[in-house]
Design a protein around this motif. Structure first.
Motif, PDB file in Angstrom:
ATOM      1  N   LYS A 134     -47.627 -19.594 -78.857  1.00 57.12           N
ATOM      2  CA  LYS A 134     -48.997 -20.065 -79.014  1.00 57.12           C
ATOM      3  C   LYS A 134     -49.060 -21.527 -79.442  1.00 57.12           C
ATOM      4  O   LYS A 134     -49.955 -22.276 -79.030  1.00 57.12           O
ATOM      5  CB  LYS A 134     -49.738 -19.191 -80.035  1.00 57.12           C
ATOM      6  CG  LYS A 134     -51.231 -19.491 -80.132  1.00 57.12           C
ATOM      7  CD  LYS A 134     -51.924 -18.516 -81.070  1.00 57.12           C
ATOM      8  CE  LYS A 134     -53.420 -18.785 -81.131  1.00 57.12           C
ATOM      9  NZ  LYS A 134     -54.096 -17.838 -82.053  1.00 57.12           N
ATOM     10  N   SER A 135     -48.104 -21.940 -80.251  1.00 56.19           N
ATOM     11  CA  SER A 135     -48.161 -23.292 -80.811  1.00 56.19           C
ATOM     12  C   SER A 135     -48.103 -24.391 -79.749  1.00 56.19           C
ATOM     13  O   SER A 135     -48.866 -25.357 -79.824  1.00 56.19           O
ATOM     14  CB  SER A 135     -47.050 -23.485 -81.840  1.00 56.19           C
ATOM     15  OG  SER A 135     -47.290 -22.675 -82.969  1.00 56.19           O
ATOM     16  N   PRO A 136     -47.218 -24.322 -78.733  1.00 59.36           N
ATOM     17  CA  PRO A 136     -47.261 -25.363 -77.695  1.00 59.36           C
ATOM     18  C   PRO A 136     -48.605 -25.428 -76.977  1.00 59.36           C
ATOM     19  O   PRO A 136     -49.072 -26.520 -76.610  1.00 59.36           O
ATOM     20  CB  PRO A 136     -46.129 -24.946 -76.736  1.00 59.36           C
ATOM     21  CG  PRO A 136     -45.200 -24.147 -77.568  1.00 59.36           C
ATOM     22  CD  PRO A 136     -46.072 -23.408 -78.545  1.00 59.36           C
ATOM     23  N   LYS A 137     -49.225 -24.272 -76.790  1.00 56.46           N
ATOM     24  CA  LYS A 137     -50.544 -24.267 -76.153  1.00 56.46           C
ATOM     25  C   LYS A 137     -51.571 -24.958 -77.042  1.00 56.46           C
ATOM     26  O   LYS A 137     -52.382 -25.765 -76.558  1.00 56.46           O
ATOM     27  CB  LYS A 137     -50.976 -22.836 -75.850  1.00 56.46           C
ATOM     28  CG  LYS A 137     -52.318 -22.749 -75.130  1.00 56.46           C
ATOM     29  CD  LYS A 137     -52.660 -21.312 -74.762  1.00 56.46           C
ATOM     30  CE  LYS A 137     -54.008 -21.254 -74.017  1.00 56.46           C
ATOM     31  NZ  LYS A 137     -54.342 -19.865 -73.624  1.00 56.46           N
ATOM     32  N   LEU A 138     -51.543 -24.665 -78.337  1.00 55.98           N
ATOM     33  CA  LEU A 138     -52.471 -25.310 -79.261  1.00 55.98           C
ATOM     34  C   LEU A 138     -52.247 -26.824 -79.297  1.00 55.98           C
ATOM     35  O   LEU A 138     -53.207 -27.598 -79.374  1.00 55.98           O
ATOM     36  CB  LEU A 138     -52.314 -24.720 -80.657  1.00 55.98           C
ATOM     37  CG  LEU A 138     -52.712 -23.249 -80.824  1.00 55.98           C
ATOM     38  CD1 LEU A 138     -52.393 -22.771 -82.241  1.00 55.98           C
ATOM     39  CD2 LEU A 138     -54.189 -23.040 -80.513  1.00 55.98           C
ATOM     40  N   SER A 139     -50.995 -27.245 -79.258  1.00 55.82           N
ATOM     41  CA  SER A 139     -50.700 -28.681 -79.259  1.00 55.82           C
ATOM     42  C   SER A 139     -51.250 -29.358 -78.014  1.00 55.82           C
ATOM     43  O   SER A 139     -51.803 -30.467 -78.078  1.00 55.82           O
ATOM     44  CB  SER A 139     -49.192 -28.908 -79.355  1.00 55.82           C
ATOM     45  OG  SER A 139     -48.682 -28.423 -80.576  1.00 55.82           O
ATOM     46  N   ALA A 140     -51.108 -28.695 -76.877  1.00 53.11           N
ATOM     47  CA  ALA A 140     -51.643 -29.258 -75.630  1.00 53.11           C
ATOM     48  C   ALA A 140     -53.161 -29.354 -75.688  1.00 53.11           C
ATOM     49  O   ALA A 140     -53.761 -30.362 -75.257  1.00 53.11           O
ATOM     50  CB  ALA A 140     -51.205 -28.407 -74.445  1.00 53.11           C
ATOM     51  N   LEU A 141     -53.810 -28.334 -76.228  1.00 56.25           N
ATOM     52  CA  LEU A 141     -55.270 -28.337 -76.300  1.00 56.25           C
ATOM     53  C   LEU A 141     -55.782 -29.388 -77.274  1.00 56.25           C
ATOM     54  O   LEU A 141     -56.890 -29.920 -77.089  1.00 56.25           O
ATOM     55  CB  LEU A 141     -55.779 -26.955 -76.707  1.00 56.25           C
ATOM     56  CG  LEU A 141     -55.517 -25.822 -75.710  1.00 56.25           C
ATOM     57  CD1 LEU A 141     -56.077 -24.509 -76.234  1.00 56.25           C
ATOM     58  CD2 LEU A 141     -56.125 -26.151 -74.347  1.00 56.25           C
ATOM     59  N   ALA A 142     -55.007 -29.703 -78.304  1.00 57.11           N
ATOM     60  CA  ALA A 142     -55.429 -30.729 -79.250  1.00 57.11           C
ATOM     61  C   ALA A 142     -55.484 -32.110 -78.603  1.00 57.11           C
ATOM     62  O   ALA A 142     -56.292 -32.957 -78.986  1.00 57.11           O
ATOM     63  CB  ALA A 142     -54.481 -30.752 -80.449  1.00 57.11           C
ATOM     64  N   VAL A 143     -54.636 -32.336 -77.599  1.00 55.94           N
ATOM     65  CA  VAL A 143     -54.624 -33.626 -76.899  1.00 55.94           C
ATOM     66  C   VAL A 143     -55.499 -33.589 -75.652  1.00 55.94           C
ATOM     67  O   VAL A 143     -56.155 -34.564 -75.302  1.00 55.94           O
ATOM     68  CB  VAL A 143     -53.174 -34.013 -76.521  1.00 55.94           C
ATOM     69  CG1 VAL A 143     -53.144 -35.347 -75.785  1.00 55.94           C
ATOM     70  CG2 VAL A 143     -52.304 -34.090 -77.775  1.00 55.94           C
ATOM     71  N   HIS A 144     -55.520 -32.427 -74.977  1.00 56.87           N
ATOM     72  CA  HIS A 144     -56.299 -32.263 -73.741  1.00 56.87           C
ATOM     73  C   HIS A 144     -57.249 -31.070 -73.886  1.00 56.87           C
ATOM     74  O   HIS A 144     -57.049 -30.032 -73.243  1.00 56.87           O
ATOM     75  CB  HIS A 144     -55.371 -32.039 -72.546  1.00 56.87           C
ATOM     76  CG  HIS A 144     -54.354 -33.129 -72.345  1.00 56.87           C
ATOM     77  ND1 HIS A 144     -54.660 -34.348 -71.803  1.00 56.87           N
ATOM     78  CD2 HIS A 144     -53.021 -33.169 -72.646  1.00 56.87           C
ATOM     79  CE1 HIS A 144     -53.575 -35.106 -71.748  1.00 56.87           C
ATOM     80  NE2 HIS A 144     -52.568 -34.407 -72.256  1.00 56.87           N
ATOM     81  N   PRO A 145     -58.280 -31.189 -74.732  1.00 54.55           N
ATOM     82  CA  PRO A 145     -59.129 -30.017 -75.007  1.00 54.55           C
ATOM     83  C   PRO A 145     -59.858 -29.482 -73.783  1.00 54.55           C
ATOM     84  O   PRO A 145     -60.173 -28.290 -73.726  1.00 54.55           O
ATOM     85  CB  PRO A 145     -60.102 -30.544 -76.064  1.00 54.55           C
ATOM     86  CG  PRO A 145     -60.085 -32.031 -75.894  1.00 54.55           C
ATOM     87  CD  PRO A 145     -58.702 -32.375 -75.477  1.00 54.55           C
ATOM     88  N   ASP A 146     -60.119 -30.339 -72.807  1.00 50.64           N
ATOM     89  CA  ASP A 146     -60.843 -29.902 -71.604  1.00 50.64           C
ATOM     90  C   ASP A 146     -60.008 -30.083 -70.339  1.00 50.64           C
ATOM     91  O   ASP A 146     -60.546 -30.116 -69.227  1.00 50.64           O
ATOM     92  CB  ASP A 146     -62.156 -30.699 -71.465  1.00 50.64           C
ATOM     93  CG  ASP A 146     -63.066 -30.502 -72.660  1.00 50.64           C
ATOM     94  OD1 ASP A 146     -63.246 -29.350 -73.073  1.00 50.64           O
ATOM     95  OD2 ASP A 146     -63.571 -31.510 -73.195  1.00 50.64           O
ATOM     96  N   GLY A 147     -58.684 -30.174 -70.514  1.00 52.38           N
ATOM     97  CA  GLY A 147     -57.815 -30.394 -69.365  1.00 52.38           C
ATOM     98  C   GLY A 147     -57.478 -29.120 -68.623  1.00 52.38           C
ATOM     99  O   GLY A 147     -58.007 -28.038 -68.909  1.00 52.38           O
TER     100      GLY A 147
END
Length: 572
Positions: free
Chosen positions: A491-504
């Motif tokens: 889950k953590s890599p997904k959360l990290s990606a969303l923190a930088v690209h919240p609407d990507g």
């Protein structure tokens, strides 16, 4: 014969080492012979534990030292074993854990010039230009044993480094020829190799800090690992309660302050928002914290006065690090807090202001707790992380030792476990996953009468090499309870990606598309049962949870075997 290997073991015994977590190889004949000779002659040496995996070996030494303060020894095979320690060395270094590591080295002769000369093909392949360089950036001290005539001095010097603040791992290497050398026994006065005494605040610094705290309207303490020393926790509680100073944890690695205390203002990790308690503070005292806040999203106000106390206030191993502190002090937290409690007695205080502040922090704490309590009710057909942690809390007494490696559930575990006793909750202090399994073995060996529990994600559970963990658990009668927070992926890599690209694109993609899915999952409970005869239970419904926890604790406490509860959470 009395060899360097004999003196090596004798020095570890003198240094108070109880266990050698060993992963032996072709570079250790002298040590193996010395172990056998000690057994035959009934000469005391540290107990040698076979560790099938190096990560587990060093994590076990980590857990032992973390819960006792006493460094243990890890023995690994040349540069291959050293590289296999990599993640665990990072954890020990960043977590400031004293550990003694020894690795052999390829023989430096090849025609029989000295005893131990090369006689296996692998000894050419394992000869590398700079074996010590593999860990140089992580250890406090590294050296090579070149002769047995001063091996005891080297070991006691290394242990002195390991136990002096800031604590950390140390590393020695020794080739076969040096370890086989016949030497005369040397007597060492261990009192001459004690760790450095803890540092205190200088009198002028202490008075300046005390004066600023006394005149502050909204003082706040921020800490991450003051709980490494249980005496420091007691002094922190005294300081906070007497003067109504709020306490905020940032990425807590220990039980630093009771989470049920009305002055506790919660904890911050990676959440993308300004912390209110930090924003409103006019004075912030940071004690023992590497990352007191993340300035991109949350920091004190520009007008706040910041003080910083740590045994390493410069963060010498962090190339980029700074906070806007009025003053930074190199001092031991327990010593500094005791000093500060005394110094504040002499200050002039506005008692009405203290009462007002106490009420303010208590109201904020109550609102925080009510929000958390609402999350514990869970859902009728799904086990949520909050509900799981609350049920774990209900099943454990405060004397249990909990090793947390929940990663994306770190904050949930701290918030809902509600540990009150110093020395009852630990994380690795580092960032390399797989610590909790071995660490729990080490903690159980150090505290055989206590129940040791790990709370980890499914990713962390696999990183911990559970086959080795549970083999060791059974072999050395160190049963532990492991609770796996299984969301079937990272889950953590997904959360990290969303923190930088919240609407990507990643925000709309399935877990398997972005490479973080473990579905279908491994049989985590089955691994433990196969490797170590552990009780293995898979729990998928809330109504099964309490019975499973009771069965797991019964297995550990009454049956003397480990247990793994594979608890399925909502899929990420």
């Amino acid at each position: 014969m009395y060899t360097t290997g004999t003196a090596f073991l004798e020095a570890l015994q003198e240094a108070g080492v109880e266990y050698i977590f060993a992963n032996l190889g072709s570079d250790h004949p002298a040590i193996v012979e010395a172990i056998a000779e000690a057994a035959a002659s009934n000469r005391p040496i540290p107990k040698v534990l076979t560790c099938p995996n190096e990560m587990v070996a060093l994590s076990a030494a980590h857990g032992y030292a973390q819960t006792t303060g006493r460094a243990q020894a890890v023995v690994v095979h040349v540069e291959c074993g050293t590289q296999a320690l990599a993640g665990a060395v990072h954890n020990a270094a960043k977590g400031r854990i004293p550990v003694f590591i020894f690795a052999g080295a390829s023989p430096y002769t090849q025609e029989g010039e000295l005893k131990g000369s090369r006689n296996e093909f692998i000894q050419w392949i394992q000869d590398v230009p700079d074996q010590r360089g593999l860990v140089r950036g992580y250890v406090k001290y590294e050296n090579e044993i070149r002769t047995g005539r001063n091996v005891k001095q080297l070991i006691h010097r290394a242990m002195q480094f390991a136990h002096s603040e800031p604590r950390g791992p140390v590393y020695l290497v020794g080739a076969r020829e040096a370890m086989e050398e016949t030497v005369e026994p040397v007597r060492i006065d261990v009192d001459q190799w004690q760790p450095l005494a803890p540092c205190a605040l200088a009198p002028d610094s202490l008075q300046a800090l005390a004066a600023d705290i006394a005149k502050a309207k909204r003082p706040l303490i921020v800490t991450s690992y003051v709980g490494r020393n249980t005496q420091a926790v007691e002094s922190l509680i005294e300081l906070s309660e007497r003067w109504a100073i709020g306490v905020l944890e940032s990425v807590p690695n220990y039980m630093n302050f009771p989470t049920t205390n009305p002055l506790y203002q919660g904890n911050q990790w990676n959440e993308p928002g300004q912390n209110d308690a930090l924003a409103e503070a006019d004075l912030v005292l940071v004690i023992d914290s590497d990352v007191p806040w993340i300035p991109l999203v949350s920091k004190p106000s520009e007008s706040a006065t910041v003080y910083y106390i740590d045994t390493d206030p410069l963060k010498q191993q962090m190339p980029l690090w700074y906070i806007p502190a009025k003053r930074a002090f190199r001092a031991d937290a327990a010593v500094a807090l005791a000093q500060l409690n005394d110094a504040l007695q002499a200050q002039r205080w506005d008692e009405a202001g203290i009462d007002t502040r106490r009420l303010h922090y208590a109201r904020r704490h109550q609102a925080w707790r009510e929000r958390l309590d609402a999350l514990e009710s869970g859902r009728p057909d799904v086990i949520t992380p909050e509900y799981l942690t609350a049920r774990v809390r209900a099943a454990l007494d405060d004397d249990c030792i909990v090793m947390s490696e929940g990663i994306s559930n770190y904050q949930t575990i701290v918030n809902h476990l509600q540990r009150q006793r110093p020395g009852s909750l630990f994380t690795s202090g580092g960032g390399s996953l797989g610590w909790q399994g071995g660490a729990a073995i080490g903690a159980r060996l150090a505290h055989p009468g206590k129940t040791v529990v790990t709370l980890s994600g499914d990713g962390s559970y696999m990183f911990a090499v559970p086959s080795s963990v549970h083999w060791m658990s059974r072999r050395y009668e160190a049963p532990i309870l492991q609770v796996v927070y299984n969301n079937r992926g990272w889950k953590s890599p997904k959360l990290s990606a969303l923190a930088v690209h919240p609407d990507g694109y990643a925000s709309r993609a399935a877990a398997d598309v972005i490479g973080v899915s473990f579905d279908p999952p491994s049989d985590y409970a089955g691994i433990a049962a196969a490797a170590g005869g552990a009780l293995g239970l898979t729990v998928k419904h809330p109504r099964e949870l309490d019975a499973a926890l009771a069965a797991g604790l019964r297995a550990v406490r009454q049956e003397g075997r480990s247990a793994v509860l594979d608890v399925w959470l909502p899929e990420l």
